[in-house]
Structures are given as structure tokens and as C-alpha cells.
Design a protein around this motif. Sequence first.
Motif, PDB file in Angstrom:
ATOM      1  N   GLY A  16      22.429  38.957  39.564  1.00  0.00           N
ATOM      2  CA  GLY A  16      22.272  39.102  38.125  1.00  0.00           C
ATOM      3  C   GLY A  16      23.067  38.158  37.261  1.00  0.00           C
ATOM      4  O   GLY A  16      23.239  38.402  36.066  1.00  0.00           O
ATOM      5  N   THR A  17      23.564  37.074  37.840  1.00  0.00           N
ATOM      6  CA  THR A  17      24.308  36.102  37.051  1.00  0.00           C
ATOM      7  C   THR A  17      24.198  34.723  37.699  1.00  0.00           C
ATOM      8  O   THR A  17      24.051  34.621  38.917  1.00  0.00           O
ATOM      9  CB  THR A  17      25.791  36.500  36.890  1.00  0.00           C
ATOM     10  N   ALA A  18      24.290  33.681  36.879  1.00  0.00           N
ATOM     11  CA  ALA A  18      24.233  32.316  37.393  1.00  0.00           C
ATOM     12  C   ALA A  18      25.621  31.756  37.679  1.00  0.00           C
ATOM     13  O   ALA A  18      25.777  30.869  38.517  1.00  0.00           O
ATOM     14  CB  ALA A  18      23.516  31.400  36.401  1.00  0.00           C
ATOM     15  N   SER A  19      26.630  32.281  36.989  1.00  0.00           N
ATOM     16  CA  SER A  19      27.988  31.774  37.211  1.00  0.00           C
ATOM     17  C   SER A  19      29.011  32.812  36.783  1.00  0.00           C
ATOM     18  O   SER A  19      28.709  33.749  36.032  1.00  0.00           O
ATOM     19  CB  SER A  19      28.216  30.471  36.447  1.00  0.00           C
ATOM     20  N   GLU A  20      30.211  32.610  37.280  1.00  0.00           N
ATOM     21  CA  GLU A  20      31.295  33.537  36.988  1.00  0.00           C
ATOM     22  C   GLU A  20      32.613  32.839  37.268  1.00  0.00           C
ATOM     23  O   GLU A  20      32.747  32.104  38.248  1.00  0.00           O
ATOM     24  CB  GLU A  20      31.139  34.761  37.905  1.00  0.00           C
ATOM     25  N   ASN A  21      33.590  33.032  36.409  1.00  0.00           N
ATOM     26  CA  ASN A  21      34.947  32.562  36.661  1.00  0.00           C
ATOM     27  C   ASN A  21      35.747  33.748  37.178  1.00  0.00           C
ATOM     28  O   ASN A  21      35.705  34.828  36.575  1.00  0.00           O
ATOM     29  CB  ASN A  21      35.577  32.003  35.387  1.00  0.00           C
ATOM     30  N   VAL A  22      36.440  33.541  38.298  1.00  0.00           N
ATOM     31  CA  VAL A  22      37.180  34.637  38.915  1.00  0.00           C
ATOM     32  C   VAL A  22      38.601  34.225  39.255  1.00  0.00           C
ATOM     33  O   VAL A  22      38.892  33.048  39.433  1.00  0.00           O
ATOM     34  CB  VAL A  22      36.487  35.137  40.210  1.00  0.00           C
ATOM     35  N   SER A  23      39.462  35.204  39.340  1.00  0.00           N
ATOM     36  CA  SER A  23      40.826  35.024  39.849  1.00  0.00           C
ATOM     37  C   SER A  23      40.856  35.666  41.225  1.00  0.00           C
ATOM     38  O   SER A  23      40.589  36.863  41.362  1.00  0.00           O
ATOM     39  CB  SER A  23      41.843  35.705  38.938  1.00  0.00           C
ATOM     40  N   LEU A  24      41.160  34.874  42.224  1.00  0.00           N
ATOM     41  CA  LEU A  24      41.139  35.350  43.609  1.00  0.00           C
ATOM     42  C   LEU A  24      42.507  35.831  44.065  1.00  0.00           C
ATOM     43  O   LEU A  24      43.533  35.289  43.641  1.00  0.00           O
ATOM     44  CB  LEU A  24      40.687  34.210  44.529  1.00  0.00           C
ATOM     45  N   PRO A  25      42.530  36.799  44.972  1.00  0.00           N
ATOM     46  CA  PRO A  25      43.804  37.194  45.570  1.00  0.00           C
ATOM     47  C   PRO A  25      44.327  36.065  46.469  1.00  0.00           C
ATOM     48  O   PRO A  25      43.547  35.224  46.930  1.00  0.00           O
ATOM     49  CB  PRO A  25      43.453  38.440  46.375  1.00  0.00           C
ATOM     50  N   PRO A  26      45.609  36.036  46.735  1.00  0.00           N
ATOM     51  CA  PRO A  26      46.221  34.926  47.494  1.00  0.00           C
ATOM     52  C   PRO A  26      45.645  34.713  48.889  1.00  0.00           C
ATOM     53  O   PRO A  26      45.649  33.589  49.396  1.00  0.00           O
ATOM     54  CB  PRO A  26      47.697  35.304  47.584  1.00  0.00           C
ATOM     55  N   GLU A  27      45.126  35.765  49.523  1.00  0.00           N
ATOM     56  CA  GLU A  27      44.617  35.619  50.892  1.00  0.00           C
ATOM     57  C   GLU A  27      43.246  34.942  50.954  1.00  0.00           C
ATOM     58  O   GLU A  27      42.779  34.573  52.034  1.00  0.00           O
ATOM     59  CB  GLU A  27      44.571  36.976  51.601  1.00  0.00           C
ATOM     60  N   VAL A  28      42.594  34.743  49.826  1.00  0.00           N
ATOM     61  CA  VAL A  28      41.281  34.087  49.801  1.00  0.00           C
ATOM     62  C   VAL A  28      41.513  32.584  49.635  1.00  0.00           C
ATOM     63  O   VAL A  28      41.809  32.105  48.547  1.00  0.00           O
ATOM     64  CB  VAL A  28      40.391  34.647  48.664  1.00  0.00           C
ATOM     65  N   THR A  29      41.380  31.858  50.755  1.00  0.00           N
ATOM     66  CA  THR A  29      41.743  30.437  50.750  1.00  0.00           C
ATOM     67  C   THR A  29      40.643  29.494  51.237  1.00  0.00           C
ATOM     68  O   THR A  29      40.842  28.286  51.269  1.00  0.00           O
ATOM     69  CB  THR A  29      42.990  30.204  51.624  1.00  0.00           C
ATOM     70  N   THR A  30      39.493  30.047  51.649  1.00  0.00           N
ATOM     71  CA  THR A  30      38.388  29.215  52.133  1.00  0.00           C
ATOM     72  C   THR A  30      37.079  29.663  51.484  1.00  0.00           C
ATOM     73  O   THR A  30      36.996  30.754  50.917  1.00  0.00           O
ATOM     74  CB  THR A  30      38.219  29.316  53.665  1.00  0.00           C
ATOM     75  N   VAL A  31      36.061  28.824  51.599  1.00  0.00           N
ATOM     76  CA  VAL A  31      34.741  29.167  51.070  1.00  0.00           C
ATOM     77  C   VAL A  31      34.226  30.447  51.736  1.00  0.00           C
ATOM     78  O   VAL A  31      33.691  31.334  51.078  1.00  0.00           O
ATOM     79  CB  VAL A  31      33.765  27.994  51.253  1.00  0.00           C
ATOM     80  N   GLY A  32      34.413  30.573  53.044  1.00  0.00           N
ATOM     81  CA  GLY A  32      33.981  31.767  53.749  1.00  0.00           C
ATOM     82  C   GLY A  32      34.721  33.014  53.287  1.00  0.00           C
ATOM     83  O   GLY A  32      34.138  34.096  53.204  1.00  0.00           O
ATOM     84  N   ALA A  33      35.994  32.869  52.979  1.00  0.00           N
ATOM     85  CA  ALA A  33      36.773  34.002  52.476  1.00  0.00           C
ATOM     86  C   ALA A  33      36.304  34.411  51.084  1.00  0.00           C
ATOM     87  O   ALA A  33      36.321  35.596  50.745  1.00  0.00           O
ATOM     88  CB  ALA A  33      38.256  33.670  52.470  1.00  0.00           C
TER      89      ALA A  33
END
Length: 85
Positions: A16-33
Amino acid sequence: MKIELRFFASVREAVGTASENVSLPPEVTTVGAVRAWLVARGGAWAEALAEGKSLRMAYNHVMTEADTPITEGCEVAFFPPVTGG
């Protein structure tokens, strides 16, 4: 870390959206994560981005694999494979 997410074609329709700006938690460090983090949202996110589902990913406009590291301010995009004839 803050990044921009982009969604195309059927993925965009599903979430339901084309884009989004997010703040990730520190453990998310790769595209797969990033993908796994989005799947953890549940609902349409889990369905559209589920592991094992045929999905292409890009990092800063370049096709990439799940183990690609991400950086502050980057763009990560998700879209279905494209076929043509």
C-alpha cells in the motif's frame, strides 16, 4: 540508522505504499535483514516479502543480494522479477 525504502509493482500494491523512510534498529545491517525486519511487521508485509518468495532487491539503484551491507541514508528497493518477451 535511517534509510529510504522503495516498493515497486505488485509489492507496492500489496503493502500500500511506494516509499517509506524508516529508522532501523542497530541489528539491521544488511539488505536481507531489512527484508526480515519488514516481514516481522506481519500482515501484508509478511506476505509480500516472505522468505522464499521470488523477489528482487536493489541497494542504491544497483541489483544486490541479501548479504549486502547497508549505510545511513541509503535506498533499499524491493520488486518482483521482471519478465518480458
